[in-house]
Design a protein around this motif. Structure first.
Motif, short mmCIF file in Angstrom:
data_model
loop_
_atom_site.label_atom_id
_atom_site.label_comp_id
_atom_site.label_asym_id
_atom_site.label_seq_id
_atom_site.Cartn_x
_atom_site.Cartn_y
_atom_site.Cartn_z
N GLY A 78 0.82 -1.20 0.00
CA GLY A 78 0.00 0.00 0.00
C GLY A 78 0.85 1.24 0.00
N PRO A 79 0.23 2.42 -0.09
CA PRO A 79 0.98 3.67 -0.13
C PRO A 79 1.62 3.99 1.21
N ALA A 80 2.81 4.59 1.16
CA ALA A 80 3.53 5.00 2.37
C ALA A 80 4.50 6.11 2.00
N TYR A 101 6.33 16.56 -13.51
CA TYR A 101 6.78 15.18 -13.61
C TYR A 101 6.19 14.37 -12.47
N ARG A 102 6.37 13.08 -12.53
CA ARG A 102 5.91 12.19 -11.46
C ARG A 102 7.09 11.40 -10.91
N VAL A 114 3.54 7.45 -5.00
CA VAL A 114 3.55 8.17 -6.28
C VAL A 114 3.26 9.63 -5.98
N TYR A 115 4.11 10.52 -6.47
CA TYR A 115 3.97 11.95 -6.22
C TYR A 115 3.90 12.71 -7.54
N TYR A 127 -2.29 15.79 -4.99
CA TYR A 127 -2.26 14.72 -5.98
C TYR A 127 -2.60 13.39 -5.32
N VAL A 128 -3.54 12.66 -5.92
CA VAL A 128 -3.95 11.36 -5.40
C VAL A 128 -3.78 10.32 -6.51
#
Length: 211
Positions: A78-80, A101-102, A114-115, A127-128
């Motif tokens: 999961g996201p962290a 950019y990502r 992911v940013y 950003y989601v």
């Protein structure tokens, strides 16, 4: 459970162009003055676009002393945040000529981040991520491999078949508390994976999306 070898890709490769490059440590990283003689013998990064959209990124340590590296323990996928504070593999993607950019962080623990950025280090706070990547990880006595499958929903929005500029990088934490910073090209006195001059690879996105 005994460790197993990681000589083969974790998943079957589609018949598409595949790019593999050797990353190099930043000059300030421990052991950088003696390539191939440090705890990380070789760090290879591979990428390819998926025919149905999205892409796969693989990072592989070979001829390495893994027992002396700090590898995050398995965690709930999961996201962290702040995964880059430990051993972590990173991908940066942008459209040519665009300031935004990502950044993608993939941990051996199975966690990810992911940013979105408007410009150099100008993060889009709201950003989601629209989807979740899939991470596979395997480790052996002398190496490890992490493979991240990024769905199309997580890629920068560009017309099908467009090129993306790419930087592939890794933070390697050692058990002695030191860090190694690896990427294809270093352009600053201190490690800076966000520097656009390091986005030197090109990934051609799929020419069509699956229905």
């Amino acid at each position: 459970m005994p460790l197993h070898t990681v000589t083969q890709p974790l998943t079957e490769r589609p018949r598409v162009p595949i790019i593999t490059v050797g990353l190099r440590p930043h000059p300030t990283s421990p052991g950088a003055e003696a390539p191939g003689q440090g705890l990380v013998g070789r760090l290879l990064a591979t990428m390819f676009a998926l025919p149905e959209g999205g892409a796969v990124f693989e990072f592989r340590l070979e001829d390495s002393r893994v027992a002396q590296l700090a590898i995050p323990a398995p965690a709930k996928p999961g996201p962290a945040d702040e995964l880059w504070k430990h051993t972590c593999f990173e991908v940066f993607l942008c459209a040519p000529g665009e300031p935004g950019y990502r950044e993608y962080n993939f941990s051996p623990s199975g966690q990810w981040a992911v940013y979105g950025f408007r410009a150099w280090r100008e993060r889009i706070e709201d950003y989601v991520p629209a989807a979740a990547p899939e991470i596979l990880f395997s480790q052996a006595d002398d190496g490890l491999v992490l493979e991240a499958r990024v769905p199309a929903e997580l890629m920068p929005v560009v017309p099908a078949g467009s090129d993306l500029q790419v930087s592939l990088a890794a933070v390697v934490e050692r058990k002695d508390g030191q860090f190694e910073y690896w990427t294809l090209r270093h352009v600053a006195a201190q490690p800076d994976f966000h520097a656009r001059d390091t986005f030197v690879l090109t990934l051609a996105t799929a020419t069509h999306k699956a229905d």
